[in-house]
Design a protein around this motif. Sequence first.
Motif, short mmCIF file in Angstrom:
data_model
loop_
_atom_site.label_atom_id
_atom_site.label_comp_id
_atom_site.label_asym_id
_atom_site.label_seq_id
_atom_site.Cartn_x
_atom_site.Cartn_y
_atom_site.Cartn_z
N ALA A 23 0.96 -1.38 -0.08
CA ALA A 23 -0.15 0.09 0.03
C ALA A 23 0.80 1.20 -0.14
CB ALA A 23 -0.77 0.01 1.30
N ALA A 24 0.24 2.52 -0.37
CA ALA A 24 0.94 3.67 -0.43
C ALA A 24 1.27 3.99 1.06
CB ALA A 24 0.12 4.60 -1.29
N THR A 25 2.24 4.77 1.13
CA THR A 25 2.45 5.24 2.41
C THR A 25 1.59 6.22 2.90
OG1 THR A 25 4.95 5.05 2.02
CG2 THR A 25 4.36 6.57 3.82
N PRO A 26 0.95 6.02 4.25
CA PRO A 26 0.19 7.00 4.70
C PRO A 26 0.63 8.40 4.89
CG PRO A 26 0.56 5.44 6.36
CD PRO A 26 1.23 4.93 4.97
N SER A 77 -11.04 2.46 9.28
CA SER A 77 -10.19 2.10 10.19
C SER A 77 -9.19 3.12 9.85
CB SER A 77 -9.59 0.67 10.37
OG SER A 77 -10.56 -0.12 10.75
N LEU A 78 -8.39 3.83 11.00
CA LEU A 78 -7.36 4.69 10.85
C LEU A 78 -6.01 3.88 10.33
CD1 LEU A 78 -7.59 7.29 13.86
CD2 LEU A 78 -8.09 7.47 11.53
N ARG A 79 -5.22 4.03 9.24
CA ARG A 79 -4.23 3.77 8.99
C ARG A 79 -3.01 4.80 8.60
NH1 ARG A 79 -5.90 -0.64 10.31
NH2 ARG A 79 -7.02 -2.07 9.03
N ILE A 80 -2.31 5.00 10.02
CA ILE A 80 -1.75 6.04 10.12
C ILE A 80 -0.20 5.67 10.93
CG2 ILE A 80 -3.34 7.74 10.38
CD1 ILE A 80 -3.23 7.85 13.40
N ARG A 81 -0.04 4.32 10.81
CA ARG A 81 1.38 4.07 11.52
C ARG A 81 2.30 4.35 10.74
NH1 ARG A 81 2.93 0.01 15.17
NH2 ARG A 81 0.66 -0.81 15.32
N ASP A 82 3.36 5.00 11.19
CA ASP A 82 4.70 5.34 10.38
C ASP A 82 4.23 6.30 9.01
OD1 ASP A 82 6.11 3.61 11.89
OD2 ASP A 82 5.64 1.89 10.66
N ALA A 83 3.26 6.95 9.24
CA ALA A 83 2.79 7.99 8.48
C ALA A 83 3.82 9.03 8.07
CB ALA A 83 1.25 8.67 8.71
N VAL A 84 3.69 9.65 6.82
CA VAL A 84 4.50 10.82 6.49
C VAL A 84 3.88 12.18 7.12
CG1 VAL A 84 5.43 12.30 4.63
CG2 VAL A 84 5.65 9.82 4.62
N ILE A 85 4.44 12.78 7.96
CA ILE A 85 3.80 14.13 8.50
C ILE A 85 4.05 15.35 7.70
CG2 ILE A 85 3.68 15.58 10.44
CD1 ILE A 85 4.43 13.33 12.34
#
Length: 450
Positions: free
Chosen positions: A39-42, A228-236
């Motif tokens: 998957a693409a990076t969140p 569902s939130l998919r934000i682990r290791d997300a780019v800020i």
Amino acid sequence: MRTLVSTRRARSAALLLFLLIGPALATLGLAEEGDPPVAATPRVLWVPFEGVIGTVASHFLVDAIDEAEKRAVDAVVIEIDTPGGLDTAMREIVKRILASRVPVIVYVSPSGSRAASAGAFIALAAHAVAMAPGTNIGAAHPVNLGGAPSDSTMSEKATNDAVAYIRSIAEERGRDAEWAERAVRESESTSAGDAVRLGIADCLAATRAELLQLLDGREVRIGGEATSLRIRDAVIEELSMSRRYRFLGFLNDPTVAYILLMLGFYGLFFELSAPGHVLPGIIGAICLVLGLFALKSFSINYAGLALMFLGVLFFAAELFVPSYGALTAGGAAALLLGSVLLFRSPAPFLRVSLAVILPAVLVTVAFFAFALAMTLRIRKRKPTTGRRGLIGQTGVARTAIRPRGTAFVSGSHWNAESDEPIAEGDEVLVVSVEGLLLKVRPSGRSRKDG
């Protein structure tokens, strides 16, 4: 023969095409049967905000959510620290959060921060709430923005309206509605740890990375549908206030608005009392307009504003009308009362402190008292120019004055008249001026014009 060659060429092209496409098809088949594609990076839009919830805050946070939807990020995090603010601004923010197509996370941070009053409403409206250790949330009892004591009926109506609003928000987000009601009715405030135990907050996070990890996988509802939130290791992607918002935020302070008004009064007074300098008038006009613009963000008492204008007028009138200090005293009283009454909110962050008002009034009184003293001193000073300025001047008799002759006084020759004979060259003293004739007498000293 030509047909046979064409057939062989077609077969060769088909074989070549099969050799090129075959491995790709095999890879595609293996991908379908094996692991899912990566998957693409969140991405998360991070929006820090600190200060009073007012007009600037509502515009900035609403624009931030709009920007999050435009960028199609996986979530927007509002890192907040606020003592509260205006009800109207808070409701604008809450409505935008509830209508957001992107999950909104409110993060009360850093340690020592709070989401009080209007901030509690905003936090409860978010899809998820995180708090840093050492923070708190609550104390959402409505204050009377009118400043004057309100009757029990009006106070009860405001409280009941706030209770109904915060309960509806808490129920919408599945949070403790009973605690939310106590936060309004009893001004209850809760620490970060207790907020997590009560279900007011979803997690306790000391860092950004910890917040993203703890909230990853949490189910939220967007537009009535669960996701569902998919934000682990997300780019800020951080979105801070622009220069425009920072400037408006600087103006969105009652103390700044008050000081700008005072500077505006000073500038215009200088220009009107001594026309032609231009610069004081320009600065005064700009400060006055900015001060009036800043006032529109607050609930103000127009009687207080009128008293401030009246006080400045009294000070200015004292310079032209000899009232022996009465206008100065009246101006000081009007300015002090107007300054105290100007901001109507009892909330300390929505009014000007006496620690600012008293020095401003004292400086103003001292300035105008000094200007008044200088004016009186000038009025009492003996004239030194014009015909009245000649009285008391000494000169020299150019001819004998018996009773008339000529005298040289203040750089000019004058016809002179004296009741006593004065010899040529003697010093004369001007007693009075009648048209172009000086009335003189002997000064008591004799000197020859060499």
